[in-house]
Design a protein around this motif. Structure first.
Motif, PDB file in Angstrom:
ATOM      1  N   HIS A   1       2.203   7.088   7.276  1.00  0.00           N
ATOM      2  CA  HIS A   1       3.588   6.761   6.939  1.00  0.00           C
ATOM      3  C   HIS A   1       4.403   7.956   6.466  1.00  0.00           C
TER       4      HIS A   1
ATOM      5  N   ASP B   1      -5.810   7.847   0.008  1.00  0.00           N
ATOM      6  CA  ASP B   1      -5.966   6.436  -0.364  1.00  0.00           C
ATOM      7  C   ASP B   1      -6.984   6.244  -1.487  1.00  0.00           C
TER       8      ASP B   1
ATOM      9  N   SER C   1       2.090  10.617   4.731  1.00  0.00           N
ATOM     10  CA  SER C   1       0.646  10.674   4.976  1.00  0.00           C
ATOM     11  C   SER C   1       0.411  10.553   6.477  1.00  0.00           C
TER      12      SER C   1
ATOM     13  N   HIS D   1       1.346   4.370  -3.153  1.00  0.00           N
ATOM     14  CA  HIS D   1       1.096   5.815  -3.166  1.00  0.00           C
ATOM     15  C   HIS D   1       1.901   6.522  -4.250  1.00  0.00           C
TER      16      HIS D   1
ATOM     17  N   HIS E   1       0.811  -1.218   0.000  1.00  0.00           N
ATOM     18  CA  HIS E   1       0.000   0.000   0.000  1.00  0.00           C
ATOM     19  C   HIS E   1       0.851   1.278   0.000  1.00  0.00           C
TER      20      HIS E   1
END
Ligand SMILES: [Zn+2]
Lengths: 234, 346
Positions: free
Chosen positions: B146, B312, B143, B122, B118
């Motif tokens: 992370h 997301d 984000s 991004h 995931h």
């Protein structure tokens, strides 16, 4: 909760895998399905419907099973039926008139349970006497004491609570033998087949979980309904 | 409905946190359709994402979203070339729903399955804008969950240069916003307020860390400094200039992010720099990164996704699946959700 996969051709059980080990259902389920189809020499495109245990039980386990069943039904374009784990467990007891009480461990010192009566032949349907609920075993036992007949207990909860049931209900408590207490996909498929016969239009959209419990966060927010959990409707 | 597209069509599924998303992307670069069912409102009354509630919602939503995505793309499942799903990092309950759904769909339709990290996905939001991107490249992914600096010498081969040791960049924006009484999410509010303030008014610490982890990040010290500043001002009865505070805090975060990214770009001799993740929506970060690169490393191109692709979504999952798809790197039927999945090992 056991991880179990079965293939039913009409009334015939072609095969069934039941594993009761710690490895996650997420890793196990699809390989088991694939292996069972290969062993039975059945192509996935030949499947006519899919049934899955909808709960109650471990939230995560139920979701893995339902998400898989939903994906298969959607991907293959076939009907799907969600089956109560308690009703599937009760399917193992086919004695007319018998009181059947499947019990599953619900953690937090509670059980998921229901009480059914097997109707007389030829229908042999399950009549619900105490609807499925999560609650303390002691309050369930109080309800059961109001019946005179023996009660056949089944379900994985018996490994923790069997002796308590025998102590409280004496000879009226009849416990299923340990190997027949586990959730078995063959029984889920059997029950699913009955549901689909009655309602052939079921699709993955109706494949919804039976949690019987709100998420912890909602309970803490004070939204839990009060009152008795094992209500009974007799 | 007949197949009328020539490229490789990948269905992407995303359920790692509180957005259920499905998308169809062609050749890893053209969005055919991208749908998001957000749960933000459901979770807002709990002050954060509740994993059990998110998991329930994903299960109720995802299949219908797939149906809608296929309808919008005017294709059947059989017209797809692969199914892609993020199997981590994220919340385990939500991830499991996506993984089980993707495995069953791929199996039923006899399609290859691609597992996508995931976090890495991004950066692939940048490949959905139609601009050509040259390798090697350095990507800053920041984000609420992370903060990582990745080096990609070639497509699909990320090397982690650094990651956060404590709070993620977006997380400090949220926490500072809450401490200032500005609400959630904090990023857009602080961005707006900070634009009117003086970024040099208050000096906050910048953590550059030691030589071993000089591309790592740490924002918890900065967060504490801002909270202490607010606390002391209140104790002394001084009025806090919220715009100056927001500007000074934001400038401290942005400066570290820009410095480390530019250093990494120089050292790795890259051709492109990519920003990604929710923090890439921050206007000061966008501006400062552009100015610094133009001044210090002219010739390197900077790529920033459009705002709707910073947060997301499933298009980035389908795009990220394209390199492994072309190399035939497919996921097995026993694929599991990995909540703590690290970059470079999906
Ligand atoms: Zn993310």
């Amino acid at each position: 909760m056991a991880c179990s996969v079965a293939l039913l051709q009409d009334d015939l059980l072609l095969g069934e895998y039941t594993l009761n080990t710690r490895k996650t259902h997420s890793e196990r389920l699809m390989p088991l399905i694939d292996s069972l189809l290969r062993e039975c020499a059945v192509e996935r495109e030949q499947l006519g419907a899919v049934a899955a245990a909808a709960g109650p039980g471990s939230f995560t386990g139920i979701r893995i099973g339902l998400a898989t069943a939903r994906g298969l039904a959607q991907g293959l374009g076939i009907p799907a039926a969600g089956v109560s784990t308690l009703e599937a467990a009760a399917e193992a007891v086919m004695v007319p008139g018998a009181l059947i009480c499947p019990i599953l461990d619900a953690r937090r010192s509670q059980v998921y349970a229901a009480l059914y009566r097997r109707e007389p032949a030829p229908e042999l349907d399950l009549e619900t006497l105490i609807p499925p609920a999560a609650g303390a075993l002691s309050s369930l036992v109080e309800k059961l004491k109001t019946y005179r007949e023996p009660v056949v207990f089944t379900g994985e909860g018996l490994s923790s609570y069997g002796s308590y049931l025998e102590e409280s209900l004496g000879s009226r408590a009849i416990l299923a033998v340990p190997p027949s207490r586990f959730n078995r996909a063959g029984l889920v498929a059997w029950r699913g087949r009955m549901l689909l016969k009655a309602n052939p239009g079921l699709s993955y959209r109706e494949l919804l979980p039976i949690y019987l419990r709100r998420p912890e966060a909602e309970r803490r927010a004070g939204e839990e309904k009060g009152g008795e959990v094992f209500g009974g409707n007799h | 409905m007949n197949r009328h597209r020539k490229g490789i069509l990948i269905l992407g599924l995303e359920t790692s946190c509180d957005e259920t998303a499905a998308a169809v992307v062609e050749d890893g670069s053209r969005i055919i359709c991208s749908l998001i069912a957000s749960q933000v409102e459901i979770h807002s009354r709990f002050g954060g994402v509740v994993p059990e509630i998110a998991s329930r919602r994903h299960l109720e939503t995802i299949n219908e979203l797939v149906d809608r995505a296929l309808t919008e793309a005017s294709i059947n499942l059989q017209d797809l070339d692969a199914v892609a799903v993020s199997n981590g990092p994220g919340l385990v309950g939500p991830l499991l729903v996506g993984v089980a759904t993707a495995k069953a769909l791929a199996y039923a339709a006899r399609l290859p399955l691609v597992a996508v990290n995931h976090l890495e996905a991004h950066l692939y939001a940048n490949f959905l804008t139609g601009h050509a991107i040259d390798y090697p490249l350095v990507a800053l992914i920041a984000s609420g969950g992370h903060t990582e600096l990745l080096h990609l010498p070639a497509p699909g081969k990320p090397v982690v240069l650094g990651r956060t040791r404590d709070d993620a960049a977006g997380e400090v924006f949220d926490k500072v916003s809450r401490a200032m009484g500005l609400g959630y999410p904090g990023g857009p509010v602080i961005d707006r307020l900070g634009a009117e303030g003086d970024p040099e008014r208050i000096t906050f610490p910048r953590a550059y860390l030691d030589d071993n982890g000089r591309f790592d990040f740490s924002f918890s010290g900065l967060k504490s400094a801002v909270i202490n500043y607010l606390h002391h001002s209140r104790q002394r009865g001084e009025e806090v200039n919220a715009a100056d505070l927001a500007a000074s805090f934001q400038s401290a975060v942005v400066e570290v992010l820009v410095d480390k990214t530019v250093d990494a770009a120089r050292e790795c001799r890259v051709k492109s720099v990519l920003l990604a993740g929710g923090v890439a929506a921050n206007s000061r970060l966008r501006r400062c990164m552009r100015e610094r690169l133009a001044r210090n490393l002219p010739g390197i191109s900077l790529h920033i996704p459009p705002l709707e692709l910073c947060t997301d979504n499933a298009a980035m999952i389908a795009a990220a699946a394209f390199p492994p798809y072309r190399e035939g790197r497919f996921a097995p039927l026993h694929l599991n959700a990995v909540p703590g999945l690290r970059s470079g090992c999906s």
